[in-house]
Write a protein that holds these residues in place. Structure first.
Motif, PDB file in Angstrom:
ATOM      1  N   LYS A   7       0.840  -1.199   0.000  1.00 49.09           N
ATOM      2  CA  LYS A   7       0.000   0.000   0.000  1.00 49.09           C
ATOM      3  C   LYS A   7       0.876   1.250   0.000  1.00 49.09           C
ATOM      4  O   LYS A   7       0.616   2.199  -0.745  1.00 49.09           O
ATOM      5  N   ALA A   8       1.924   1.252   0.798  1.00 48.57           N
ATOM      6  CA  ALA A   8       2.825   2.406   0.861  1.00 48.57           C
ATOM      7  C   ALA A   8       3.501   2.648  -0.480  1.00 48.57           C
ATOM      8  O   ALA A   8       3.673   3.802  -0.903  1.00 48.57           O
ATOM      9  N   ALA A  20       2.976   6.042  -2.622  1.00 52.40           N
ATOM     10  CA  ALA A  20       4.087   6.870  -3.095  1.00 52.40           C
ATOM     11  C   ALA A  20       3.905   7.191  -4.578  1.00 52.40           C
ATOM     12  O   ALA A  20       4.177   8.315  -5.015  1.00 52.40           O
ATOM     13  N   VAL A  21       3.436   6.223  -5.340  1.00 59.05           N
ATOM     14  CA  VAL A  21       3.158   6.461  -6.763  1.00 59.05           C
ATOM     15  C   VAL A  21       2.054   7.507  -6.908  1.00 59.05           C
ATOM     16  O   VAL A  21       2.181   8.459  -7.679  1.00 59.05           O
ATOM     17  N   ALA A  22       0.976   7.331  -6.156  1.00 58.82           N
ATOM     18  CA  ALA A  22      -0.132   8.280  -6.224  1.00 58.82           C
ATOM     19  C   ALA A  22       0.299   9.665  -5.751  1.00 58.82           C
ATOM     20  O   ALA A  22      -0.205  10.685  -6.236  1.00 58.82           O
ATOM     21  N   LEU A  56      -5.397  -7.590  -1.116  1.00 58.90           N
ATOM     22  CA  LEU A  56      -4.403  -6.778  -1.821  1.00 58.90           C
ATOM     23  C   LEU A  56      -5.089  -5.807  -2.766  1.00 58.90           C
ATOM     24  O   LEU A  56      -4.732  -4.630  -2.834  1.00 58.90           O
ATOM     25  N   ARG A  57      -6.099  -6.269  -3.475  1.00 57.99           N
ATOM     26  CA  ARG A  57      -6.854  -5.402  -4.381  1.00 57.99           C
ATOM     27  C   ARG A  57      -7.485  -4.244  -3.627  1.00 57.99           C
ATOM     28  O   ARG A  57      -7.383  -3.085  -4.021  1.00 57.99           O
ATOM     29  N   GLU A 115      -7.511   1.510  -1.905  1.00 60.38           N
ATOM     30  CA  GLU A 115      -7.390   2.521  -0.850  1.00 60.38           C
ATOM     31  C   GLU A 115      -6.219   3.454  -1.110  1.00 60.38           C
ATOM     32  O   GLU A 115      -6.296   4.648  -0.832  1.00 60.38           O
ATOM     33  N   ALA A 116      -5.138   2.902  -1.634  1.00 62.25           N
ATOM     34  CA  ALA A 116      -3.947   3.699  -1.866  1.00 62.25           C
ATOM     35  C   ALA A 116      -4.097   4.636  -3.054  1.00 62.25           C
ATOM     36  O   ALA A 116      -3.550   5.744  -3.053  1.00 62.25           O
TER      37      ALA A 116
END
Length: 131
Positions: free
Chosen positions: A72-73, A77-79, A121-122, A127-128
């Motif tokens: 998620k982190a 970071a990508v977002a 995971l999805r 959420e991320a």
């Protein structure tokens, strides 16, 4: 005693193999899959779990949760590239797309065989990435 050593060896082997991956995301996904497999194996064979000192199943489940958090982190970071105010919107979008492509190319060939973990995971990735 022998079973305890066997479980510890399996955990150590999985951890050592995870360090051979070129990206942290691949390493986390490898750990996620394999630690989940070990935790399910202990859960499915409760008698073995009873023979082991401590609670290896809970420890493995905590590791799975930690690896989900790491995934998620990575996606957060990508977002974050889109919300970074340091450049022009066009540049931020380019950086975002590049980061998505890099992470996708690293994780694209990977699979998550356990349906429950795959769904978790999805949801973690949604959420991320989705505000």
């Amino acid at each position: 005693f022998y079973l305890h050593e066997l479980v510890q060896t399996a955990e150590a082997s999985v951890l050592a193999l995870s360090k051979k991956f070129p990206s942290p995301s691949q390493s986390n996904l490898f750990l996620l899959n394999n630690q989940d497999y070990l935790a399910r194996a202990l859960k499915d064979h409760a008698k073995i779990g009873e023979l082991l000192p401590g609670d290896p199943q809970s420890r493995l489940e905590a590791s799975v949760a930690a690896n989900l958090a790491a995934m998620k982190a990575a996606w957060q970071a990508v977002a974050g590239n889109l919300t970074d105010d340091s450049g022009a919107p066009k540049d931020r979008y380019k950086v975002f797309c590049g980061a998505v492509m890099q992470l996708h190319s690293a994780l694209g060939p990977c699979q998550v065989p356990n349906e429950d973990v795959r769904e978790e995971l999805r949801e973690t990735l949604i959420e991320a990435l989705v505000p």
